[in-house]
Design an enzyme around this catalytic site. Structure first.
Site, PDB file in Angstrom:
ATOM      1  N   ARG A  65       0.824  -1.223   0.000  1.00 18.86           N
ATOM      2  CA  ARG A  65       0.000   0.000   0.000  1.00 18.86           C
ATOM      3  C   ARG A  65       0.850   1.262   0.000  1.00 18.86           C
ATOM      4  O   ARG A  65       0.419   2.304  -0.499  1.00 18.86           O
ATOM      5  CB  ARG A  65      -1.006  -0.050   1.152  1.00 18.86           C
ATOM      6  CG  ARG A  65      -2.061  -1.149   0.945  1.00 18.86           C
ATOM      7  CD  ARG A  65      -3.019  -1.243   2.101  1.00 18.86           C
ATOM      8  NE  ARG A  65      -2.414  -1.693   3.329  1.00 18.86           N
ATOM      9  CZ  ARG A  65      -2.255  -2.982   3.681  1.00 18.86           C
ATOM     10  NH1 ARG A  65      -2.685  -3.935   2.890  1.00 18.86           N
ATOM     11  NH2 ARG A  65      -1.686  -3.306   4.821  1.00 18.86           N
ATOM     12  N   GLU A 102       4.692 -10.805  14.481  1.00 24.20           N
ATOM     13  CA  GLU A 102       4.033 -11.445  15.614  1.00 24.20           C
ATOM     14  C   GLU A 102       4.424 -12.934  15.666  1.00 24.20           C
ATOM     15  O   GLU A 102       4.755 -13.463  16.715  1.00 24.20           O
ATOM     16  CB  GLU A 102       2.524 -11.282  15.430  1.00 24.20           C
ATOM     17  CG  GLU A 102       1.736 -11.503  16.680  1.00 24.20           C
ATOM     18  CD  GLU A 102       0.254 -11.283  16.416  1.00 24.20           C
ATOM     19  OE1 GLU A 102      -0.116 -10.901  15.290  1.00 24.20           O
ATOM     20  OE2 GLU A 102      -0.520 -11.516  17.340  1.00 24.20           O
TER      21      GLU A 102
END
Ligand code: AMP
Length: 177
Positions: A65, A102
């Protein structure tokens, strides 16, 4: 457009998607902002106005993006565009920086010859979360001798403290939540 109006514009063009791509993540989908031509132009102008159009030579966009923002800012200012890519996409010799996700690790790459020593580079992306992506981008640019003049994101997730990893550099967010 002032800062409050820009923040309201982002609020009005972001959709919060719970549990995407993983349970517990509230995904900030900013595709409606890219889809509204007038709003997209306002945020690009807001980013350029914040930094000043002659404060950088190149704008680095983080896949994927960030590419959309970087392309528009590059066109608006005449700056070059540096695509910061996920591992394995670039065809020639690369510089790489890895960072913790994560679960596991990710790597970002730029072509080894893409940055000239001393080149001033603005880094843009849609969301600043933990700051791992932005910090890896900073590391890539500095490995190549470039100078990061600042960061801009559409949305900063302040509770994840990403900006602390980028201190003392200018971190500009149109919307902080
Ligand atoms: P981080 O490295 O943790 O700062 O994550 C930033 C990168 O992950 C950016 O490239 C974002 O596009 C993406 N990202 C992280 N968290 C979110 C979120 N809640 N919504 C949308 N994108 C996110």
């Amino acid at each position: 457009m002032d800062e409050k109006a820009l923040a309201d514009l982002v609020v009005g063009h972001v959709v919060d998607v719970p549990d995407f791509p993983h349970a517990g993540i509230l995904f900030k989908d900013i595709t409606p902002l890219f889809g509204d031509g007038a709003a997209f132009r306002q945020v690009v102008d807001g980013i350029v106005d914040h930094h000043g159009r002659s404060s950088f030579d190149v704008v680095a966009g983080v896949e994927a993006r960030g590419f959309l923002l970087a392309g528009a800012i590059g066109y608006a200012t005449g700056a070059g565009v540096l695509p910061v890519r996920k591992a394995g996409k670039l065809p020639r010799e690369v510089l790489a920086a890895s960072y913790a996700l994560e679960y596991g690790e990710a790597t970002l790459e730029v072509h080894r010859d893409a940055i000239e020593p001393g080149q001033r580079i603005l880094v843009v992306d849609d969301v600043l979360a933990t700051g791992g992506t932005a910090e890896a981008t900073l590391s890539l640019i500095e490995q190549a001798g470039g100078i990061v003049t600042g960061f801009s994101v559409l949305i900063e997730l302040a509770f994840l403290s990403g900006r602390a990893r980028l201190a003392p550099r200018d971190v500009h967010a149109l919307l902080t939540v």
